[in-house]
Design an enzyme around this catalytic site. Structure first.
Site, PDB file in Angstrom:
ATOM      1  N   HIS A 313     -32.168  60.817  21.082  1.00 50.47           N
ATOM      2  CA  HIS A 313     -33.416  61.190  21.170  1.00 50.47           C
ATOM      3  C   HIS A 313     -33.641  62.045  22.494  1.00 50.47           C
ATOM      4  O   HIS A 313     -32.740  61.846  23.279  1.00 50.47           O
ATOM      5  CB  HIS A 313     -34.514  60.106  21.141  1.00 50.47           C
ATOM      6  CG  HIS A 313     -35.881  60.226  21.246  1.00 50.47           C
ATOM      7  ND1 HIS A 313     -36.791  60.919  22.391  1.00 50.47           N
ATOM      8  CD2 HIS A 313     -36.632  60.185  20.222  1.00 50.47           C
ATOM      9  CE1 HIS A 313     -37.884  61.034  21.850  1.00 50.47           C
ATOM     10  NE2 HIS A 313     -38.006  60.604  20.647  1.00 50.47           N
ATOM     11  N   ASP A 371     -36.923  56.398  13.737  1.00 52.08           N
ATOM     12  CA  ASP A 371     -37.003  57.211  12.220  1.00 52.08           C
ATOM     13  C   ASP A 371     -35.755  56.705  11.615  1.00 52.08           C
ATOM     14  O   ASP A 371     -35.828  56.585  10.207  1.00 52.08           O
ATOM     15  CB  ASP A 371     -37.041  58.508  12.297  1.00 52.08           C
ATOM     16  CG  ASP A 371     -38.294  58.974  12.640  1.00 52.08           C
ATOM     17  OD1 ASP A 371     -39.294  58.285  12.161  1.00 52.08           O
ATOM     18  OD2 ASP A 371     -38.452  59.985  13.308  1.00 52.08           O
TER      19      ASP A 371
HETATM   20  N1  ACO Z   1     -25.305  62.703  16.007  1.00 50.95           N
HETATM   21  C1  ACO Z   1     -23.865  63.001  16.496  1.00 50.95           C
HETATM   22  N2  ACO Z   1     -24.203  63.543  17.755  1.00 50.95           N
HETATM   23  C2  ACO Z   1     -25.293  63.794  18.437  1.00 50.95           C
HETATM   24  C3  ACO Z   1     -26.373  63.351  17.804  1.00 50.95           C
HETATM   25  C4  ACO Z   1     -26.401  62.622  16.580  1.00 50.95           C
HETATM   26  N3  ACO Z   1     -27.502  62.422  15.866  1.00 50.95           N
HETATM   27  N4  ACO Z   1     -27.295  63.530  18.565  1.00 50.95           N
HETATM   28  C5  ACO Z   1     -27.058  63.922  19.786  1.00 50.95           C
HETATM   29  N5  ACO Z   1     -25.519  64.337  19.477  1.00 50.95           N
HETATM   30  C6  ACO Z   1     -24.611  64.591  20.527  1.00 50.95           C
HETATM   31  C7  ACO Z   1     -24.919  66.173  20.815  1.00 50.95           C
HETATM   32  O1  ACO Z   1     -23.856  66.647  19.884  1.00 50.95           O
HETATM   33  C8  ACO Z   1     -24.459  66.472  22.248  1.00 50.95           C
HETATM   34  O2  ACO Z   1     -23.305  66.303  22.267  1.00 50.95           O
HETATM   35  P1  ACO Z   1     -22.326  67.187  23.506  1.00 50.95           P
HETATM   36  O3  ACO Z   1     -23.010  66.781  24.736  1.00 50.95           O
HETATM   37  O4  ACO Z   1     -20.914  66.866  23.384  1.00 50.95           O
HETATM   38  O5  ACO Z   1     -22.835  68.611  23.328  1.00 50.95           O
HETATM   39  C9  ACO Z   1     -25.145  65.238  22.803  1.00 50.95           C
HETATM   40  O6  ACO Z   1     -25.042  64.187  21.977  1.00 50.95           O
HETATM   41  C10 ACO Z   1     -26.603  65.476  23.366  1.00 50.95           C
HETATM   42  O7  ACO Z   1     -27.298  65.920  22.220  1.00 50.95           O
HETATM   43  P2  ACO Z   1     -28.422  67.064  22.461  1.00 50.95           P
HETATM   44  O8  ACO Z   1     -28.414  67.850  21.116  1.00 50.95           O
HETATM   45  O9  ACO Z   1     -28.134  67.712  23.634  1.00 50.95           O
HETATM   46  O10 ACO Z   1     -29.677  66.170  22.557  1.00 50.95           O
HETATM   47  P3  ACO Z   1     -31.375  66.692  22.635  1.00 50.95           P
HETATM   48  O11 ACO Z   1     -31.962  65.998  23.435  1.00 50.95           O
HETATM   49  O12 ACO Z   1     -31.092  68.114  22.687  1.00 50.95           O
HETATM   50  O13 ACO Z   1     -31.575  66.308  20.988  1.00 50.95           O
HETATM   51  C11 ACO Z   1     -32.108  65.044  19.077  1.00 50.95           C
HETATM   52  C12 ACO Z   1     -32.018  65.197  20.568  1.00 50.95           C
HETATM   53  C13 ACO Z   1     -32.692  66.437  18.474  1.00 50.95           C
HETATM   54  C14 ACO Z   1     -33.108  63.777  18.632  1.00 50.95           C
HETATM   55  C15 ACO Z   1     -30.558  64.787  18.774  1.00 50.95           C
HETATM   56  O14 ACO Z   1     -30.205  63.603  19.196  1.00 50.95           O
HETATM   57  C16 ACO Z   1     -30.574  64.904  16.957  1.00 50.95           C
HETATM   58  O15 ACO Z   1     -30.461  65.969  16.533  1.00 50.95           O
HETATM   59  N6  ACO Z   1     -30.685  63.543  16.492  1.00 50.95           N
HETATM   60  C17 ACO Z   1     -30.661  63.549  15.057  1.00 50.95           C
HETATM   61  C18 ACO Z   1     -32.166  63.915  14.287  1.00 50.95           C
HETATM   62  C19 ACO Z   1     -33.009  62.750  14.508  1.00 50.95           C
HETATM   63  O16 ACO Z   1     -32.938  61.678  14.520  1.00 50.95           O
HETATM   64  N7  ACO Z   1     -34.135  63.229  15.045  1.00 50.95           N
HETATM   65  C20 ACO Z   1     -35.359  62.468  15.130  1.00 50.95           C
HETATM   66  C21 ACO Z   1     -35.771  62.313  16.572  1.00 50.95           C
HETATM   67  S1  ACO Z   1     -37.142  61.226  16.717  1.00 50.95           S
HETATM   68  C22 ACO Z   1     -38.527  61.928  16.225  1.00 50.95           C
HETATM   69  O17 ACO Z   1     -38.905  63.085  16.202  1.00 50.95           O
HETATM   70  C23 ACO Z   1     -39.616  60.945  16.205  1.00 50.95           C
END
Ligand code: ACO
Length: 439
Positions: A313, A371
């Site tokens: 998140h 979610d």
């Molecule tokens: N699976 C694997 N790796 C992940 C995931 C995941 N679900 N989420 C984040 N990471 C990793 C990223 O690759 C990144 O790695 P790095 O530091 O080596 O580059 C690190 O964790 C940080 O991730 P970011 O993308 O920078 O985090 P951000 O805050 O931008 O993104 C997000 C948050 C979009 C929710 C992301 O975690 C994601 O895509 N999750 C899956 C989709 C999801 O469940 N979305 C629902 C959000 S809740 C809502 O809207 C109510």
């Protein structure tokens, strides 16, 4: 005495500016950079708004590090335990919990506005049976603006309040109609004797042919409780992508129904409200428990775009407080409705267990978000997978209209207009087509 300002120096020119530091009621102070361009001739660059507060708001507070979520100051845990979605919607819109009388008047007014104009119902005929329900939602909610525009005076607080009430009242009927259109069932009118979530379940699932057998068959108390909980947890989340979209669209003075339709569109993406649908698609792709390690490896592989949906998140970096609340309900719903029937649930629980023990997910603080569980609950309640984001939209609508009301009541409203860092070609002269290189 320390000053509530921040000094900033442009080392390329030596020019300096002193900017005010603003303290909210809670949370991180913000630097007021609104005079930065005037003072130093500079803009700021912050893709994804990682460090930018876009507005002042008194509705919702989140502390992502400590897992705190407050609606109008009330902890989400207390609202989840004691409240209903409609009461929470009242709270978000009005700032205070309602008295008994206020709540019953609110319910009556919602009932009063819950019918859809018959002409609006016919809009669904234009959609193919397999149209995605979010596409129908965005289209039909946007088209409410065609019914409620010319009489609407956006500067009149009472007109704005009625618009918000209409939105809250009509969205469940539109959502249920999206589903029923896809299965070819007749639309069901709202019933004034049912509360908000009961009414939705009835409009979704009841069949006219069963009317004389058990007309409340689909209004199961466990399902109603779970829906109220899910809707409360999803009702608002301060300046998330869809709410910010509603605010940006509203800043132009656009019709509120069109603005909410913009919010619905922003919610659709898998990085936002589409995540609960994406969780189920991912579970279907994984298929069986023995393939979990393979998919965890893919999620960790930087060269593979696959991400574990429902994990991580932007704001919550230790745990999603809403996920913690919903987990127990998830088990309760699975117990009642379908634990043994669907191997997908066993898979979901096994995936959760594996990921929570995995070093990569622990180190990056990636926990199941709300979610992950909401998708599993909706599936158990027999809500079709492509309706999951629609369910989210019904709930988040309470937040959208509250932010719209808050914003429109501000005496000084400005159109939202971000700046950019231009990276394109510099000024050049037009070349006649015959003189262009054709290579
Ligand atoms: N699976 C694997 N790796 C992940 C995931 C995941 N679900 N989420 C984040 N990471 C990793 C990223 O690759 C990144 O790695 P790095 O530091 O080596 O580059 C690190 O964790 C940080 O991730 P970011 O993308 O920078 O985090 P951000 O805050 O931008 O993104 C997000 C948050 C979009 C929710 C992301 O975690 C994601 O895509 N999750 C899956 C989709 C999801 O469940 N979305 C629902 C959000 S809740 C809502 O809207 C109510």
């Amino acid at each position: 005495m320390p000053k509530d300002t921040l000094s900033i120096k442009d080392n390329s020119t030596g020019n300096e500016a002193e900017l005010p530091l603003l303290n909210g009621a809670l949370g991180t102070p913000v630097i007021d950079i609104s005079t930065l361009n005037k003072d130093l001739g500079l803009f700021t660059y912050d893709p994804g708004f990682m460090s930018t507060a876009s507005c002042k708001s008194a509705i919702t507070y989140i502390d992502g590090v400590n897992g705190i979520l407050l609606y109008r100051g009330y902890p989400i845990e207390q609202l989840a335990k004691n409240s209903t979605f409609l009461e929470v919607a009242f709270l978000l819109m009005n700032g205070e919990l309602p008295s008994k009388h206020e709540l019953s008047t609110f319910q009556l007014e919602i009932n009063h506005h819950s019918m859809l104009h018959e002409a609006l119902r016919s809009f669904f005929d234009g959609f193919h049976y397999d149209a995605h329900p979010m596409a129908m939602m965005a289209g039909v909610v946007g088209s409410l603006s065609a019914f409620y525009h010319s009489e609407l005076d956006m500067e009149d607080p009472e007109h704005r309040r009625i618009s918000a009430m209409r939105m809250l009242a009509k969205i469940p009927a539109i959502a249920a109609a999206c589903y029923r259109h896809s299965v070819g069932w007749p639309f069901v009118y709202p019933r004034v004797d049912l509360e908000y979530c009961e009414n939705f379940l009835n409009m979704m699932f009841s069949l006219p042919s069963q009317k004389f057998i058990d007309q409340d068959h689909y209004i199961d108390p466990v399902a109603v409780k779970a829906l109220n909980l899910l809707f409360i947890l999803h009702a608002d989340h301060e300046q998330n992508a869809s709410t910010s979209t509603v605010r940006l669209a509203s800043s132009t003075g656009a019709n509120p129904y069109a603005c909410i339709a913009a919010g619905i569109s922003a919610l659709w993406g898998p990085a936002h409200g589409g995540a609960n649908e994406a969780v189920l698609s991912m579970l279907a792709e994984i298929g069986t428990v023995d393939r979990i390690p393979e998919f965890l490896a893919r999620a960790k592989d930087k060269n593979d775009p696959f991400r574990l949906m429902g994990f991580g998140h932007r704001v919550y970096k230790n745990f999603d407080t809403r996920a913690k609340i919903i987990r127990d309900t998830c088990y309760e719903v699975l117990e009642k409705f379908s634990k043994d029937e669907d191997p997908l649930f066993e898979l979901a629980l096994a995936l959760e267990e594996h990921a929570l023990k995995d070093e990569y997910f622990i180190e990056k603080k990636l926990y199941p978000n709300v979610d992950f569980y909401s998708g599993v609950i909706y599936k158990a309640l027999k809500i079709p997978v492509d309706m999951f984001t629609v369910m989210f939209a019904i709930a988040r609508n309470a937040g959208w209209v509250s932010h719209w009301l808050e914003m429109m009541a501000e005496p000084t409203r400005r159109i939202g207009r971000p700046r950019q860092l231009y990276t394109g070609v510099q000024k050049r002269d037009y070349i006649a087509i015959d003189d262009r290189f054709s290579g």
